[in-house]
Write an enzyme that holds these catalytic residues in place. Structure first.
Site, mmCIF file in Angstrom:
data_model
loop_
_atom_site.group_PDB
_atom_site.id
_atom_site.type_symbol
_atom_site.label_atom_id
_atom_site.label_comp_id
_atom_site.label_asym_id
_atom_site.label_seq_id
_atom_site.Cartn_x
_atom_site.Cartn_y
_atom_site.Cartn_z
ATOM 1 C CE LYS A 89 75.678 67.329 52.886
ATOM 2 N NZ LYS A 89 75.429 67.253 54.343
ATOM 3 C CD GLU A 111 79.724 73.702 46.361
ATOM 4 O OE1 GLU A 111 79.675 73.701 45.116
ATOM 5 O OE2 GLU A 111 78.753 73.434 47.091
ATOM 6 C CB SER A 377 69.763 64.436 58.229
ATOM 7 O OG SER A 377 70.411 65.129 59.277
HETATM 8 C C1 LIG Z 1 74.850 68.238 55.119
HETATM 9 C C2 LIG Z 1 73.990 67.742 56.193
HETATM 10 C C3 LIG Z 1 72.789 68.413 56.551
HETATM 11 C C4 LIG Z 1 72.355 69.711 55.930
HETATM 12 O O1 LIG Z 1 72.097 69.672 54.575
HETATM 13 P P1 LIG Z 1 70.619 69.746 53.983
HETATM 14 O O2 LIG Z 1 70.841 69.965 52.539
HETATM 15 O O3 LIG Z 1 69.905 70.871 54.651
HETATM 16 O O4 LIG Z 1 69.958 68.446 54.274
HETATM 17 C C5 LIG Z 1 72.001 67.853 57.532
HETATM 18 N N1 LIG Z 1 72.351 66.726 58.172
HETATM 19 C C6 LIG Z 1 73.491 66.054 57.877
HETATM 20 C C7 LIG Z 1 73.817 64.823 58.633
HETATM 21 C C8 LIG Z 1 74.344 66.546 56.885
HETATM 22 O O5 LIG Z 1 75.480 65.883 56.590
#
Ligand SMILES: *Cc1c(COP(=O)(O)O)cnc(C)c1O
Length: 395
Positions: A89, A111, A377
């Protein structure tokens, strides 16, 4: 087929900017300037420098030997979990804070549902010394106490949204209200590839550093710059958009998305939008969303807060509708299984969101020489409380 956004902000039939009249000047100001500003040498240099020295990029592309043996294919993990603040993020919040600065905005609003985007926003506001107000549903403030504490530690103000179900969509309404009342000095940082044009395109561009690095790293490691498959989880879709970006037009690469099925797609406790969603408008864009026949949003459910969203970004709606990407609904339980599996097999504790993507390795029959890149992610530290509840089952 074209996968880039068009002049009017559409991906095929999805996207656009469906916003109240009062918001038009703010969105238009951003739309007119985002491409020009992000193309200036000074923007690019500061963005690249911060990603390198502050966030810790490039993140490794790690060949997971034991995971590959287990599934009989070649699995590479793109380690977004190693970024500062623990997920992808921050790539986006860095980009947007630089944009805000160059547009002369001194006050930042955002938000947040689970608090992950709130923390990433509070982080870059501290870095730049800008005022930061994060709207969050009162119920979420209760549920996500550690992230609320992080935001406060970083100097942000967390404002509770007290209307409706007191969750993410109510926080979004409050943020939009704030933006309408403070158009001059305020920049609204959106956390995924959602919202009115130009947000989905802007956020995808900031996250595209992920696939830019994958290309280089694959070239170095296997002598070819593309994989056969890319796997990513999808909440709003930003980490998937970043991992797919430079391969969208390269049909040698298959794009797989993991969505949160919650308790299962045939229960009322799910967030698998590409399966259960229908066309409509949410947060200013035309896309797929979970709604009743008369257009009321259905409360989503997922064990992972980051996937607990009733829509998907317009790019992803288009990728699914056109057949370019395929979606796999993954249940809460399957994602917990995958989290324990990766922790013990590779010594990497994944975020519950990322574990949804890992489950695709179970569901699809990859060939022995397929190159599979999985976008990890985020890291699982934030989910330890949830994992502890299941610990007995995995002893
Ligand atoms: C917020 C988040 C997501 C989902 O958000 P996307 O916009 O779909 O990437 C996925 N993995 C993690 C670790 C997150 O914090």
């Amino acid at each position: 087929m074209q996968y880039a956004v068009d002049e009017k902000g559409f991906y095929g039939e999805f996207g656009g900017a469906f916003i109240p009249e009062m918001l038009y000047p703010n969105v238009e100001e951003l739309r007119k300037s985002y491409l020009e500003i992000s193309a200036t040498p000074s923007f690019k240099k500061e963005f690249d420098d911060l990603l390198k020295h502050y966030v810790g990029r490039p993140t490794p592309l790690y060949f997971a030997k034991k995971l590959s043996e287990k599934y009989g294919t070649q699995v590479y993990l793109k380690r977004e979990d190693l970024n500062h603040t623990g997920a992808h993020k921050v790539n986006n919040t860095i980009g947007q804070i630089l944009m805000a600065e160059r547009m002369g905005k001194k006050r930042i609003i955002a938000e947040t549902g689970a608090g992950q985007h709130g923390v990433a926003t509070a982080t870059v506001c501290a870095l730049k010394g800008l005022e930061c107000i994060v709207y969050m549903g009162a119920v979420d403030i209760e549920r996500q106490a550690p992230n609320v504490a992080r935001m406060k530690m970083l100097g942000a103000e967390v404002r509770p949204a007290l209307s409706g179900s007191k969750t993410l969509k109510d926080a979004t309404n409050e943020a939009i209200r704030d933006w309408i009342s403070n158009p001059e000095d305020t920049f609204y940082i959106i956390g995924s590839v959602v919202g009115p044009h130009p947000y989905p395109d802007m956020v995808a561009r900031f996250q595209s550093v992920i696939s830019e690095e994958i290309k280089k790293q694959l070239q170095e490691q296997i002598g070819r710059d593309y994989p056969d498959y890319i796997l990513a989880c999808v909440g709003g879709g930003s980490n998937a958009a970043g991992a797919f970006y430079h391969y969208l037009d390269d049909t040698r690469v298959q794009l797989f998305m993991a969505e949160a099925a919650g308790h299962g797609i045939d229960t009322n406790m799910s967030a698998a939008t590409s399966v259960l969603g229908t066309e409509g408008i949410i947060h200013g864009s035309r896309t797929l969303l979970m709604q009743t026949k008369d257009g009321q949003i259905i409360e989503p459910h997922s064990i992972s807060a980051g996937l607990d969203y009733p829509g998907i970004g317009p790019l992803h709606a288009h990728l699914i509708k056109s057949g370019r990407a395929r979606s796999f609904p993954i249940t809460d339980k399957e994602s917990v299984d995958a989290s324990f599996m990766l922790s013990r097999l590779e010594g990497i504790i994944p975020a519950l969101e990322s574990a949804h993507a890992l489950t695709i390795l179970e569901k699809y029959d990859f060939k022995a020489d397929d190159i599979v890149v999985l976008n990890l992610s985020g890291r699982g530290d934030k989910d330890l409380g949830t994992f502890m509840k299941y610990m007995d089952e995995y002893e």
